[in-house]
Write a protein that holds these residues in place. Structure first.
Motif: not given
Ligand code: TYM
Length: 332
Positions: A108, A132, A16, A149, A22-23, A41, A186, A183, A6-7, A18-19, A135, A196, A128
């Motif tokens: 997106q 991903q 934040h 998302d 969710g992650a 990333v 958010i 989760t 993951s990334g 959300g990150n 990756d 968020m 993009y």
């Molecule tokens: P990114 O950088 O926008 O967000 C990172 C992670 O946080 C989660 N996330 C949320 N979860 C719950 N509520 C929210 N409001 C919220 N905002 C963000 C995202 O779902 C994510 O898990 N494209 C990806 C980055 C990426 C990636 C990958 C992820 C690049 N290569 C390979 C997984 C595997 C992104 O923009 O995440």
């Protein structure tokens, strides 16, 4: 152990809530049962304009926050995407098996390009999702823990892996997505209809991992609710209150039902007080640890270089398999 990938994008000075929800929360758990690979990333981040000096600093800060939130860089592989050239190389191959219409349907891209119009969007933003997919597929990942998302991008990754295999023979592992229901999404505190997001419009609606305690408390206390005055979980009818309940549930481990029962007859102020306490308790140690790690950037860079070496070994082996499968002449 099954592999996990993951990334996150280093597109802001702080991650934040959300990150985190969710992650990071999933990552921390799953790293104990998986061979985990976590990436910052930066190639993805430049699909929208970034200030070079800020990007470099944000990349370190993102890595530091992974560690401060509990990712163990001795045990898991934590690295920076641009340090491993195979990501860009596999993305190119995947671009050639992705339909133009298929890529055009990625929400997106539609969201991000709708702001400035399609002429302001870069081709990098369009491709993009294939980066991903690269990756994930480079590491033969069995699972990809993300927020809601990202679901569509992981679906595309699965489609591309299966398509590659049927065209060129069994080469890539088709990954599963891991999204925790509670989760998964958010919402912005000021705008509980939208998620968020690092690029959110309302600064007061985003709880940054590196915010000072007082700022966190202030933002929670001014979260948008409604005029019913009843603490109840109803995401459609009471999005603000429901978001606060979800946040409290994920930070305390209590179920939403138990929380609703415990706030029976109480005002929103009581709920907000509990949420503020829980957010501060979760974030303050992460902030402190992140700042400590950032005090020694050379040590952080050394750790990232070491981890990039581990990542590269796995990635290069996959890229060699792919190049061979598509018929590239090996360099003798
Ligand atoms: P990114 O950088 O926008 O967000 C990172 C992670 O946080 C989660 N996330 C949320 N979860 C719950 N509520 C929210 N409001 C919220 N905002 C963000 C995202 O779902 C994510 O898990 N494209 C990806 C980055 C990426 C990636 C990958 C992820 C690049 N290569 C390979 C997984 C595997 C992104 O923009 O995440």
């Amino acid at each position: 152990l099954p592999r996990l990938f993951s990334g996150m994008q280093p597109s802001a000075a702080s991650l934040h809530l959300g990150n985190y929800a969710g992650a990071l929360l999933q990552w921390r758990e799953l790293q104990t049962t998986h061979d985990a690979v976590f990436c910052v990333v930066d190639l993805h981040a430049i699909t929208v304009p970034q200030d070079p000096a800020a990007l470099r600093e944000q990349t370190r800060r993102t890595a530091a926050q992974y560690i401060a939130a509990g990712i163990d860089p001795e045990h898991s592989t934590l690295f920076v995407q641009s340090h491993v050239s195979a990501h860009a190389q596999l993305a190119w191959v995947l671009n050639t098996i992705t339909g133009f219409g298929e890529a055009s349907r990625m929400t997106q891209f539609k969201d991000k390009s709708s702001k400035g119009g399609v002429d302001a969007a870069s081709v990098g933003l369009f491709t993009y999702p294939m980066l991903q997919a690269a990756d994930i597929l480079l590491y033969d990942a069995a699972i990809v823990p993300v927020g809601e998302d990202q679901r569509q991008h992981i679906e595309l990754t699965r489609d591309l892996a299966a398509r590659f295999n049927s065209r060129f023979g069994d080469t890539l592992v088709v990954p599963e997505v891991s999204i925790l229901k509670e989760t998964a999404k958010i919402y912005d505190l000021q705008n509980p209809g939208s998620k968020m997001s690092k690029s959110g419009e309302s600064p007061a609606g985003i709880l940054w991992l590196l915010d000072e305690d007082a700022a966190l408390v202030k933002k929670v206390k001014s979260a948008v609710t409604d005029s019913d005055g009843v603490v109840a979980y109803d995401p459609a009818g009471k999005p603000g209150v429901s978001n606060l309940l979800s946040i409290l549930s994920l930070l305390t481990g209590e179920t939403v039902e138990a929380l609703v029962a415990s706030f029976a007859g109480l005002q929103y102020g009581a709920l907000k007080g509990a949420v503020a306490d829980a957010v501060v308790a979760a974030f303050a140690p992460i902030r402190t640890r992140t700042l400590e790690l950032l005090d020694d950037p050379a040590e952080l860079d050394r750790l990232l270089a070491l981890n990039a070496g581990r990542a590269e070994e796995i990635a290069e082996a996959t890229l060699t398999r792919v190049y061979d499968a598509v018929g590239f002449l090996p360099r003798a």
